[in-house]
Write an enzyme that holds these catalytic residues in place. Structure first.
Site, mmCIF file in Angstrom:
data_model
loop_
_atom_site.group_PDB
_atom_site.id
_atom_site.type_symbol
_atom_site.label_atom_id
_atom_site.label_comp_id
_atom_site.label_asym_id
_atom_site.label_seq_id
_atom_site.Cartn_x
_atom_site.Cartn_y
_atom_site.Cartn_z
ATOM 1 N N ARG A 269 0.826 -1.212 0.000
ATOM 2 C CA ARG A 269 0.000 0.000 0.000
ATOM 3 C C ARG A 269 0.862 1.264 0.000
ATOM 4 N NH1 ARG A 269 -3.429 -0.779 5.089
ATOM 5 N NH2 ARG A 269 -1.456 -1.735 5.670
ATOM 6 N N ASN B 277 -6.257 -2.692 1.864
ATOM 7 C CA ASN B 277 -6.244 -4.145 1.963
ATOM 8 C C ASN B 277 -7.683 -4.637 1.965
ATOM 9 O OD1 ASN B 277 -3.463 -4.528 2.189
ATOM 10 N ND2 ASN B 277 -3.492 -4.507 4.421
#
Length: 95
Positions: free
Chosen positions: A21, A39
């Site tokens: 990320r 996520n």
């Protein structure tokens, strides 16, 4: 000047717990892309990115590779309408 486009990306593989990320967030900043990354509980990464088609194509190519510690096995994209304009790129809560 190119118009803004959206791309929705689902990334599968070894992509959680490897800094993916933050890799995506940094790449978005480098390419002046807005949107979010998060996520998913199915162990994939989900991204909604907004920018020019040229920048988004470069972004997708980088996401397909990911950070050194990741292994992307599948990347699925679609190009939804640009209904909302984002002003930054953020890491969103997991779903």
């Amino acid at each position: 000047m190119e118009e803004l486009r959206n791309v929705h990306i689902l990334v599968d593989g070894r992509v959680q717990g490897v800094g993916f990320r933050y890799f995506v967030k940094n790449k978005a900043a480098e390419l002046h892309i807005t949107g979010w990354v998060r996520n998913r509980f199915d162990e994939r990464i989900e991204i909604l990115a907004q920018g020019t088609e040229t920048d988004l194509t470069r972004f997708i190519a980088a996401v397909r590779i990911g950070p050194e510690s990741a292994l992307v096995t599948e990347l699925v994209t679609d190009w939804p309408p640009t209904d909302v304009r984002f002003d930054r790129f953020s890491v969103a809560p997991s779903i």
